[in-house]
Design a protein around this motif. Structure first.
Motif, PDB file in Angstrom:
ATOM      1  N   ARG A 118       0.836  -1.205   0.000  1.00 20.49           N
ATOM      2  CA  ARG A 118       0.000   0.000   0.000  1.00 20.49           C
ATOM      3  C   ARG A 118       0.871   1.254   0.000  1.00 20.49           C
ATOM      4  NH1 ARG A 118      -1.764  -3.905   3.538  1.00 20.49           N
ATOM      5  NH2 ARG A 118      -3.819  -4.773   3.064  1.00 20.49           N
ATOM      6  N   PHE A 119       2.046   1.155   0.633  1.00 20.00           N
ATOM      7  CA  PHE A 119       2.934   2.312   0.724  1.00 20.00           C
ATOM      8  C   PHE A 119       3.298   2.838  -0.660  1.00 20.00           C
ATOM      9  CE2 PHE A 119       7.422   3.878   1.125  1.00 20.00           C
ATOM     10  CZ  PHE A 119       7.123   5.061   1.767  1.00 20.00           C
ATOM     11  N   SER A 120       3.595   1.941  -1.586  1.00 19.29           N
ATOM     12  CA  SER A 120       3.969   2.376  -2.933  1.00 19.29           C
ATOM     13  C   SER A 120       2.788   3.013  -3.651  1.00 19.29           C
ATOM     14  CB  SER A 120       4.509   1.193  -3.749  1.00 19.29           C
ATOM     15  OG  SER A 120       3.513   0.208  -3.943  1.00 19.29           O
ATOM     16  N   ALA A 121       1.583   2.488  -3.416  1.00 18.85           N
ATOM     17  CA  ALA A 121       0.387   3.069  -4.041  1.00 18.85           C
ATOM     18  C   ALA A 121       0.130   4.475  -3.510  1.00 18.85           C
ATOM     19  CB  ALA A 121      -0.824   2.169  -3.784  1.00 18.85           C
ATOM     20  N   ILE A 122       0.333   4.648  -2.192  1.00 11.85           N
ATOM     21  CA  ILE A 122       0.134   5.965  -1.576  1.00 11.85           C
ATOM     22  C   ILE A 122       1.142   6.965  -2.127  1.00 11.85           C
ATOM     23  CG2 ILE A 122       0.314   7.232   0.606  1.00 11.85           C
ATOM     24  CD1 ILE A 122      -0.761   4.662   1.980  1.00 11.85           C
ATOM     25  N   LEU A 123       2.415   6.562  -2.172  1.00  9.08           N
ATOM     26  CA  LEU A 123       3.444   7.470  -2.676  1.00  9.08           C
ATOM     27  C   LEU A 123       3.192   7.813  -4.142  1.00  9.08           C
ATOM     28  CD1 LEU A 123       7.147   7.563  -1.824  1.00  9.08           C
ATOM     29  CD2 LEU A 123       6.525   7.540  -4.234  1.00  9.08           C
ATOM     30  N   THR A 124       2.795   6.815  -4.922  1.00 11.09           N
ATOM     31  CA  THR A 124       2.504   7.046  -6.343  1.00 11.09           C
ATOM     32  C   THR A 124       1.407   8.087  -6.496  1.00 11.09           C
ATOM     33  OG1 THR A 124       3.180   4.811  -6.981  1.00 11.09           O
ATOM     34  CG2 THR A 124       1.680   5.963  -8.471  1.00 11.09           C
ATOM     35  N   PHE A 125       0.359   7.976  -5.696  1.00 11.58           N
ATOM     36  CA  PHE A 125      -0.739   8.939  -5.764  1.00 11.58           C
ATOM     37  C   PHE A 125      -0.281  10.326  -5.327  1.00 11.58           C
ATOM     38  CE2 PHE A 125      -4.335  11.095  -3.666  1.00 11.58           C
ATOM     39  CZ  PHE A 125      -5.194  11.210  -4.750  1.00 11.58           C
ATOM     40  N   MET A 126       0.543  10.395  -4.272  1.00 11.66           N
ATOM     41  CA  MET A 126       0.969  11.674  -3.719  1.00 11.66           C
ATOM     42  C   MET A 126       1.889  12.449  -4.665  1.00 11.66           C
ATOM     43  SD  MET A 126      -0.636  11.975  -0.893  1.00 11.66           S
ATOM     44  CE  MET A 126       0.210  13.363  -0.151  1.00 11.66           C
ATOM     45  N   THR A 127       2.475  11.781  -5.654  1.00 13.85           N
ATOM     46  CA  THR A 127       3.331  12.500  -6.604  1.00 13.85           C
ATOM     47  C   THR A 127       2.539  13.493  -7.436  1.00 13.85           C
ATOM     48  OG1 THR A 127       3.049  10.835  -8.347  1.00 13.85           O
ATOM     49  CG2 THR A 127       4.892  10.529  -6.801  1.00 13.85           C
ATOM     50  N   GLY A 128       1.228  13.275  -7.541  1.00 12.42           N
ATOM     51  CA  GLY A 128       0.398  14.169  -8.339  1.00 12.42           C
ATOM     52  C   GLY A 128       0.531  13.955  -9.829  1.00 12.42           C
ATOM     53  N   ALA A 129       1.177  12.875 -10.244  1.00 15.81           N
ATOM     54  CA  ALA A 129       1.346  12.598 -11.674  1.00 15.81           C
ATOM     55  C   ALA A 129      -0.010  12.371 -12.347  1.00 15.81           C
ATOM     56  CB  ALA A 129       2.234  11.374 -11.872  1.00 15.81           C
ATOM     57  N   LYS A 130      -0.153  12.848 -13.575  1.00 16.04           N
ATOM     58  CA  LYS A 130      -1.416  12.682 -14.296  1.00 16.04           C
ATOM     59  C   LYS A 130      -1.688  11.217 -14.636  1.00 16.04           C
ATOM     60  CE  LYS A 130      -1.456  17.263 -16.459  1.00 16.04           C
ATOM     61  NZ  LYS A 130      -1.443  18.010 -17.754  1.00 16.04           N
ATOM     62  N   SER A 131      -0.629  10.463 -14.932  1.00 18.39           N
ATOM     63  CA  SER A 131      -0.776   9.045 -15.273  1.00 18.39           C
ATOM     64  C   SER A 131      -0.084   8.205 -14.213  1.00 18.39           C
ATOM     65  CB  SER A 131      -0.169   8.748 -16.648  1.00 18.39           C
ATOM     66  OG  SER A 131      -0.851   9.444 -17.661  1.00 18.39           O
ATOM     67  N   ARG A 132      -0.824   7.254 -13.645  1.00 20.35           N
ATOM     68  CA  ARG A 132      -0.273   6.395 -12.601  1.00 20.35           C
ATOM     69  C   ARG A 132      -0.662   4.946 -12.917  1.00 20.35           C
ATOM     70  NH1 ARG A 132      -2.983  10.571 -10.149  1.00 20.35           N
ATOM     71  NH2 ARG A 132      -4.670   9.179  -9.487  1.00 20.35           N
ATOM     72  N   VAL A 133       0.341   4.134 -13.195  1.00 18.11           N
ATOM     73  CA  VAL A 133       0.116   2.732 -13.557  1.00 18.11           C
ATOM     74  C   VAL A 133       0.403   1.854 -12.352  1.00 18.11           C
ATOM     75  CG1 VAL A 133       0.738   0.848 -15.107  1.00 18.11           C
ATOM     76  CG2 VAL A 133       0.824   3.219 -15.923  1.00 18.11           C
ATOM     77  N   GLY A 134      -0.510   0.931 -12.051  1.00 24.66           N
ATOM     78  CA  GLY A 134      -0.284   0.013 -10.950  1.00 24.66           C
ATOM     79  C   GLY A 134      -1.299  -1.109 -10.947  1.00 24.66           C
ATOM     80  N   PHE A 135      -1.036  -2.121 -10.148  1.00 25.04           N
ATOM     81  CA  PHE A 135      -1.943  -3.264 -10.055  1.00 25.04           C
ATOM     82  C   PHE A 135      -3.122  -2.936  -9.152  1.00 25.04           C
ATOM     83  CE2 PHE A 135       2.161  -5.359 -11.026  1.00 25.04           C
ATOM     84  CZ  PHE A 135       1.795  -5.894 -12.243  1.00 25.04           C
ATOM     85  N   HIS A 136      -4.288  -3.421  -9.553  1.00 25.32           N
ATOM     86  CA  HIS A 136      -5.530  -3.146  -8.835  1.00 25.32           C
ATOM     87  C   HIS A 136      -6.231  -4.461  -8.533  1.00 25.32           C
ATOM     88  CE1 HIS A 136      -8.965  -0.756  -7.572  1.00 25.32           C
ATOM     89  NE2 HIS A 136      -9.751  -1.546  -8.283  1.00 25.32           N
ATOM     90  N   THR A 137      -6.816  -4.569  -7.338  1.00 25.94           N
ATOM     91  CA  THR A 137      -7.528  -5.795  -6.961  1.00 25.94           C
ATOM     92  C   THR A 137      -8.994  -5.668  -7.390  1.00 25.94           C
ATOM     93  OG1 THR A 137      -7.889  -4.849  -4.768  1.00 25.94           O
ATOM     94  CG2 THR A 137      -6.011  -6.304  -5.025  1.00 25.94           C
ATOM     95  N   PHE A 138      -9.214  -5.958  -8.648  1.00 25.54           N
ATOM     96  CA  PHE A 138     -10.565  -5.833  -9.208  1.00 25.54           C
ATOM     97  C   PHE A 138     -11.568  -6.753  -8.520  1.00 25.54           C
ATOM     98  CE2 PHE A 138      -7.871  -4.226 -12.572  1.00 25.54           C
ATOM     99  CZ  PHE A 138      -8.596  -3.177 -13.097  1.00 25.54           C
ATOM    100  N   TYR A 139     -11.121  -7.962  -8.157  1.00 28.82           N
ATOM    101  CA  TYR A 139     -12.051  -8.966  -7.622  1.00 28.82           C
ATOM    102  C   TYR A 139     -11.698  -9.356  -6.184  1.00 28.82           C
ATOM    103  CZ  TYR A 139     -12.566  -9.211 -12.660  1.00 28.82           C
ATOM    104  OH  TYR A 139     -12.723  -8.881 -13.993  1.00 28.82           O
ATOM    105  N   GLY A 140     -11.002  -8.482  -5.480  1.00 27.85           N
ATOM    106  CA  GLY A 140     -10.637  -8.768  -4.102  1.00 27.85           C
ATOM    107  C   GLY A 140      -9.604  -9.865  -3.965  1.00 27.85           C
ATOM    108  N   ASP A 141      -8.805 -10.078  -5.021  1.00 26.90           N
ATOM    109  CA  ASP A 141      -7.837 -11.173  -5.016  1.00 26.90           C
ATOM    110  C   ASP A 141      -6.452 -10.707  -4.580  1.00 26.90           C
ATOM    111  OD1 ASP A 141      -7.639  -9.584  -7.204  1.00 26.90           O
ATOM    112  OD2 ASP A 141      -7.378 -11.185  -8.661  1.00 26.90           O
ATOM    113  N   GLY A 142      -6.391  -9.785  -3.662  1.00 24.53           N
ATOM    114  CA  GLY A 142      -5.125  -9.286  -3.148  1.00 24.53           C
ATOM    115  C   GLY A 142      -5.375  -8.265  -2.059  1.00 24.53           C
ATOM    116  N   PRO A 143      -4.321  -7.780  -1.408  1.00 26.17           N
ATOM    117  CA  PRO A 143      -4.491  -6.782  -0.341  1.00 26.17           C
ATOM    118  C   PRO A 143      -5.165  -5.519  -0.863  1.00 26.17           C
ATOM    119  CG  PRO A 143      -2.264  -7.677  -0.337  1.00 26.17           C
ATOM    120  CD  PRO A 143      -2.910  -8.155  -1.595  1.00 26.17           C
ATOM    121  N   TYR A 144      -5.979  -4.921  -0.023  1.00 30.26           N
ATOM    122  CA  TYR A 144      -6.667  -3.691  -0.397  1.00 30.26           C
ATOM    123  C   TYR A 144      -5.657  -2.558  -0.562  1.00 30.26           C
ATOM    124  CZ  TYR A 144      -9.493   0.533   0.042  1.00 30.26           C
ATOM    125  OH  TYR A 144     -10.061   1.759  -0.176  1.00 30.26           O
TER     126      TYR A 144
END
Length: 249
Positions: free
Chosen positions: A137-163
């Protein structure tokens, strides 16, 4: 797997503090950002986020090369834990000054280091971030906080990983049938696609991935030769076979 000294504590923090933070930031994103759906735009500077398991950074060699093709070597950056930057130094693929490090000696050091990294990234003007961490989650938070317009990352579409909340503009589904090097290549290529078509898009990753080669200095070669000669004076009689079962420094 070798981890920096403070990582066990950071993993617990990521679990108990990271999840609520992801939820709060997701709410803020839906309020302030989702009204303007991002489309594909010209990427000028790309940042990779990869903290632990720096061995997998070697597997990202093709993805990094693709990013360099897109924006130029001088416009590709990395955020890593301080103890793990040596891999990037050995790869010699991006300028030394483009590596941003975060200390992990304590939770406080991590927090202040992460804040400095975010401020530095914002000052540089990064407009695309690739979060290469699979679960944190730490990397997702930091990625969001950069304010970049495009942010690529893995998402748990079906709850198959940590929130990890919903903090990415380009959301991808982890594919266990792809080699890690191919998955990283897919992440960079996703920057060229409209986020609305993701997580699926028409791209076939390379089957034969090139890898970085380590080029030791003459002094390093001489040091190893002296060590081998000291341990076994007959080393020149046959090719040496080295076994190293412990993957530490």
């Amino acid at each position: 797997m070798d981890l920096p000294a403070g990582i066990p504590t950071l993993q617990r923090t990521d679990r108990w503090v990271g999840a609520p933070l992801c939820a709060i930031l997701t709410l803020l994103r839906r309020i302030f950002e989702c009204a303007r759906r991002p489309g594909p735009h010209q990427v000028r500077r790309i940042l990779f986020v990869k903290f632990a398991e720096q061995g997998s950074t070697v597997l990202a060699y093709s993805a990094i090369r693709r990013a360099i093709e897109m924006v130029g070597r001088e416009n590709v950056y990395f955020v890593v834990f301080e103890d793990n930057r040596f891999i990037l130094d050995a790869m010699e693929i991006i300028p030394d000054g483009n590596v941003i490090t975060i200390a992990t000696n304590s939770v406080f050091g991590l927090a202040t280091g992460a804040l400095r990294a975010v401020l530095q990234v914002r000052k540089i003007g990064i407009d695309a971030v690739v979060d290469m961490e699979f679960l944190t989650r730490f990397s997702a938070i930091l990625t969001f906080m950069t304010g970049a317009k495009s942010r690529v990352g893995f998402h748990t579409f079906y709850g198959d990983g940590p929130y990890r909340g919903d903090l990415m503009t380009h959301r991808l589904l982890y594919n266990p049938h792809l080699h890690t090097s191919q998955m990283f290549e897919v992440m960079v290529e996703a920057l060229t696609r409209d986020p609305s078509v993701l997580p699926t898009f028409d791209f076939r990753p390379s089957e034969n991935q090139p890898f970085a080669r380590f080029r030791p200095s003459l002094s390093e070669v001489a040091e190893i030769n002296v060590l081998l000669q000291r341990e076994n004076p007959r080393i020149g009689a046959a090719p040496p076979i080295l076994l190293k079962p412990n993957p530490s420094d």
